[in-house]
Motif scaffolding. Structure first.
Motif, short mmCIF file in Angstrom:
data_model
loop_
_atom_site.label_atom_id
_atom_site.label_comp_id
_atom_site.label_asym_id
_atom_site.label_seq_id
_atom_site.Cartn_x
_atom_site.Cartn_y
_atom_site.Cartn_z
N GLY A 256 3.81 5.63 -5.85
CA GLY A 256 3.90 5.47 -7.30
C GLY A 256 4.66 4.24 -7.75
N GLU A 257 5.09 3.39 -6.81
CA GLU A 257 5.82 2.16 -7.15
C GLU A 257 4.82 1.02 -7.37
N GLU A 258 4.08 1.10 -8.46
CA GLU A 258 2.99 0.15 -8.68
C GLU A 258 3.50 -1.27 -8.95
N SER A 259 4.59 -1.39 -9.69
CA SER A 259 5.12 -2.73 -9.98
C SER A 259 5.63 -3.40 -8.71
N ALA B 112 4.56 -2.76 -5.70
CA ALA B 112 3.38 -3.07 -4.90
C ALA B 112 2.72 -4.35 -5.39
N ALA B 113 2.63 -4.52 -6.71
CA ALA B 113 2.02 -5.73 -7.27
C ALA B 113 2.83 -6.97 -6.91
N GLU C 33 2.47 1.66 -3.40
CA GLU C 33 1.50 2.16 -4.38
C GLU C 33 1.26 3.65 -4.20
N ASP D 192 0.84 -1.21 0.00
CA ASP D 192 0.00 0.00 0.00
C ASP D 192 0.87 1.25 0.00
#
Length: 210
Positions: free
Chosen positions: A72-75, A77-78, A69, A66
């Motif tokens: 902005g570190e979406e990858s 986080a996924a 994310e 969370d």
């Protein structure tokens, strides 16, 4: 597999089982590689670590995901959430494994223990159809194990008391200790085995010992 309860489901033994062959988690093969990495990162040793440390580790991964994310570190986080899901699946797998390896009744006969263990083997190793795709040597080994189990089931004829779980495991291990492996092809060379395993086979010379 049958000794895991005696070893308190030590991480080394559980992961060794998964790495030693195709172990099924429901209808799919267990994720042995990723589960090894995750259990090590979560600090699993044995026993209740599987049910306590893994969920806490998964929760911490989701909290970090969370934050990633939000940054902005979406990858990243996924990836963290995917590992958290794997940790949950591993915890569920071991919990089910512990339940499955619990003898359903304390007064099971020899035949009852054998039927119980065959159901465990089918659940985690696959049925006869799955084993038909194994290498010949492994199919032969599975056949020898089936023979050992059938011999144990015959001990009910002695009219003794039902075996405890530990007695059944020790007797089963003793049977496996005297099951000799073979070397070479089945159509040539020397075969050392029990008479029952040689039924229907043709030989140039037979030596019976004992």
């Amino acid at each position: 597999l049958i000794e895991l309860p005696d070893r308190d489901f030590h991480r080394r033994d559980v992961l060794g089982l998964l790495a030693g062959g195709s172990i099924f988690d429901s209808e799919h093969e267990a994720e042995s590689v990723s589960w090894e990495r995750i259990s090590r990162a979560a600090g699993i040793v044995h026993g209740e670590d599987w049910s306590h440390r893994l969920p806490r580790w998964a929760q911490s991964l989701r909290l970090k995901a969370d934050n990633d994310e939000a940054d902005g570190e979406e990858s990243r986080a996924a990836y963290g959430r995917a590992d958290a899901d794997r940790a949950d699946r591993l915890a569920d797998f071991v919990a089910q494994l512990r339940d499955t390896l619990t003898i359903p009744a304390a007064d099971l006969s020899w035949a009852g223990h054998v039927e119980w263990f065959k159901s465990v083997a089918n659940k985690y190793l696959g049925d006869d159809q799955v084993r038909g795709g194994w290498p010949e040597a492994e199919q032969w080994a599975a056949h020898r194990i089936e023979e050992a189990l059938d011999r144990l089931a015959g001990l009910d004829a002695l009219d003794g008391p039902p075996p405890s779980t530990n007695v059944f495991r020790r007797a089963f291990n003793s049977e496996l200790d005297v099951t000799l492996p073979r070397s070479g092809q089945s159509v040539a060379g020397v075969l050392v085995t029990r008479i029952s395993a040689a039924a229907g086979m043709a030989f140039e010379r037979v030596l019976i010992l004992g």
